[in-house]
Design a protein around this motif. Structure first.
Motif, short mmCIF file in Angstrom:
data_model
loop_
_atom_site.label_atom_id
_atom_site.label_comp_id
_atom_site.label_asym_id
_atom_site.label_seq_id
_atom_site.Cartn_x
_atom_site.Cartn_y
_atom_site.Cartn_z
N GLU A 21 8.24 -8.27 -59.54
CA GLU A 21 6.87 -8.78 -59.67
C GLU A 21 6.00 -8.38 -58.48
N ASN A 22 6.61 -8.27 -57.29
CA ASN A 22 5.84 -7.79 -56.14
C ASN A 22 5.33 -6.38 -56.39
N VAL A 23 6.20 -5.53 -56.92
CA VAL A 23 5.80 -4.13 -57.15
C VAL A 23 4.82 -4.04 -58.33
N ALA A 24 5.00 -4.95 -59.30
CA ALA A 24 4.13 -4.93 -60.48
C ALA A 24 2.70 -5.41 -60.18
N LEU A 25 2.56 -6.14 -59.07
CA LEU A 25 1.29 -6.82 -58.79
C LEU A 25 0.05 -5.91 -58.87
N PRO A 26 0.04 -4.76 -58.18
CA PRO A 26 -1.16 -3.90 -58.27
C PRO A 26 -1.44 -3.42 -59.70
N LEU A 27 -0.36 -3.20 -60.47
CA LEU A 27 -0.55 -2.76 -61.86
C LEU A 27 -1.18 -3.89 -62.69
N ARG A 28 -0.71 -5.12 -62.45
CA ARG A 28 -1.28 -6.27 -63.19
C ARG A 28 -2.74 -6.48 -62.80
N MET A 29 -3.05 -6.24 -61.51
CA MET A 29 -4.42 -6.47 -61.05
C MET A 29 -5.39 -5.39 -61.52
N VAL A 65 5.44 -0.43 -70.59
CA VAL A 65 5.03 0.71 -69.75
C VAL A 65 5.01 0.29 -68.29
N LEU A 66 4.46 -0.92 -68.06
CA LEU A 66 4.42 -1.46 -66.69
C LEU A 66 5.84 -1.53 -66.12
N ALA A 67 6.78 -2.04 -66.92
CA ALA A 67 8.16 -2.19 -66.45
C ALA A 67 8.76 -0.83 -66.10
N GLU A 68 8.44 0.16 -66.93
CA GLU A 68 8.97 1.50 -66.69
C GLU A 68 8.45 2.05 -65.35
N LEU A 69 7.14 1.85 -65.11
CA LEU A 69 6.54 2.35 -63.87
C LEU A 69 7.13 1.64 -62.64
N VAL A 70 7.35 0.32 -62.76
CA VAL A 70 7.90 -0.44 -61.63
C VAL A 70 9.31 0.06 -61.32
N VAL A 71 10.13 0.21 -62.34
CA VAL A 71 11.51 0.66 -62.12
C VAL A 71 11.52 2.09 -61.56
N MET A 72 10.57 2.91 -62.04
CA MET A 72 10.48 4.30 -61.55
C MET A 72 10.18 4.30 -60.04
N LYS A 73 9.24 3.45 -59.62
CA LYS A 73 8.88 3.43 -58.20
C LYS A 73 9.99 2.79 -57.37
N LEU A 74 10.64 1.76 -57.91
CA LEU A 74 11.77 1.17 -57.18
C LEU A 74 12.90 2.20 -57.04
N ALA A 83 12.50 5.39 -56.86
CA ALA A 83 12.05 6.41 -55.89
C ALA A 83 12.38 5.99 -54.46
N VAL A 84 12.47 4.65 -54.22
CA VAL A 84 12.82 4.20 -52.87
C VAL A 84 14.29 3.72 -52.81
N GLY A 85 15.05 4.07 -53.85
CA GLY A 85 16.49 3.76 -53.84
C GLY A 85 16.82 2.32 -54.20
N LEU A 86 15.89 1.62 -54.88
CA LEU A 86 16.13 0.21 -55.21
C LEU A 86 15.92 -0.05 -56.70
N GLY A 87 16.32 0.92 -57.53
CA GLY A 87 16.10 0.82 -58.97
C GLY A 87 16.76 -0.41 -59.60
N VAL A 128 10.62 -1.98 -50.55
CA VAL A 128 9.93 -2.63 -51.66
C VAL A 128 8.41 -2.55 -51.43
N ALA A 129 8.00 -2.83 -50.19
CA ALA A 129 6.56 -2.75 -49.87
C ALA A 129 6.06 -1.33 -50.11
N LEU A 130 6.90 -0.35 -49.81
CA LEU A 130 6.53 1.05 -50.03
C LEU A 130 6.39 1.34 -51.52
N ALA A 131 7.33 0.83 -52.33
CA ALA A 131 7.24 1.02 -53.79
C ALA A 131 5.94 0.41 -54.31
#
Ligand SMILES: Nc1ncnc2c1ncn2[C@@H]1O[C@H](COP(=O)(O)OP(=O)(O)OP(=O)(O)O)[C@@H](O)[C@H]1O
Length: 260
Positions: free
Chosen positions: A103-111, A119-128, A130-134, A152-155
């Motif tokens: 939800e932290n990573v999803a926040l900017p997408l929700r805003m 789609v949102l979930a796919e983007l969040v998992v993709m970015k997580l 990318a930083v090794g936290l899928g 996580v903050a980076l994602a």
């Protein structure tokens, strides 16, 4: 790389806090696609440069251009649109402790978007990923190590696919291994996602290894603008004092009211 257009350009820029000149006559360019390190002693004005890039601090003289837009922008709306194109990783991670990693990573997408949940979930998992936290989306911030929280903050900073990433002291408080992981991510994300990155840091040696270009700020000025190799080889006494961490030399450490 050196012929790439400028993503950020400063032309004889003065930055003040009240009447106090923090950085004067700053001219430099951040090339598209490059990782640019902004180095300098504590209090030199590195974060102040970052605030000028994000449009939070207007120059008192000179010109700043970010992603082709001259600052300050005419309206708040334009400024918000530009800020959406800049990912910022601040010193504190700024994770919301009552929200999961997902939800932290999803926040900017929700805003900022109306994307359907899948789609949102796919983007969040993709970015997580990318930083090794899928697979860490279900964890709460309290369950993360310092290095994981920074990732996580980076994602989250990356989730809107900004063309420019700004990092303010991304290594603060991390052990050497976590520092290495973050710097490798900065380099790889920059190259793989086709971004432009600006890294403000005290961690000189480690950052020079991943940077294409370096700017050094000291004594209220940009005192170096060039390649990591040229900085490492310099015989300039001020730069050597900074690089070698010597307490005595041309860089002053006294705070003086009304001047730098
Ligand atoms: N909001 C503010 N109002 C007044 N002075 C400020 C403000 N923010 C920063 N300064 C002053 O500007 C100077 C530069 O601060 P800045 O945070 O840009 O330095 P820095 O190089 O990023 O330092 P550090 O590496 O310690 O974070 C400091 O002397 C600081 O006291």
């Amino acid at each position: 790389m050196t012929n790439a257009p400028a993503a950020i350009a400063f032309d004889r820029v003065d930055l003040r806090r009240g009447s106090r000149l923090i950085v004067g006559g700053a001219s430099f360019e951040v090339r598209q696609g490059a990782v640019t390190a902004v180095l300098g002693p504590s209090g030199a004005g590195k974060s102040t440069l970052l605030y000028a890039i994000t449009g939070e601090l207007d120059p008192s003289a000179g010109r700043i251009e970010v992603l082709g837009k001259p600052l300050p922008l005419a309206s708040q709306r334009e400024l918000f649109a530009l800020r959406r194109r800049m990912g910022v990783l601040l010193q504190g991670n700024g994770l919301l402790t009552d929200l999961s990693v997902f939800e932290n990573v999803a926040l900017p997408l929700r805003m900022h978007t109306d994307l359907p949940e899948e789609v949102l979930a796919e983007l969040v998992v993709m970015k997580l990923s990318a930083v090794g936290l899928g697979e860490a989306g279900h964890l709460m911030p309290q369950q993360l190590s310092g290095g994981m929280a920074r990732r996580v903050a980076l994602a989250r900073a990356l989730v809107l696919d900004p063309p420019v990433m700004l990092y303010d002291e991304p290594l603060t408080g991390l052990d050497p291994i976590a520092c290495g992981v973050i710097l490798e991510l900065v380099r790889n994300l920059n190259d793989n996602l086709g971004m432009t990155s600006v890294v403000i840091t005290h961690h000189v040696r480690e950052t020079l290894d991943i940077a294409d270009h370096v700017i050094v700020v000291a004594n209220a000025k940009v005192v170096f603008d060039g390649s990591p190799e040229d900085l490492t080889d310099t015989s300039d006494p001020l730069l050597r004092q900074f690089l070698d961490g010597q307490p005595d030399g041309p860089i002053g450490f006294d705070y003086r009211k009304g001047q730098r």
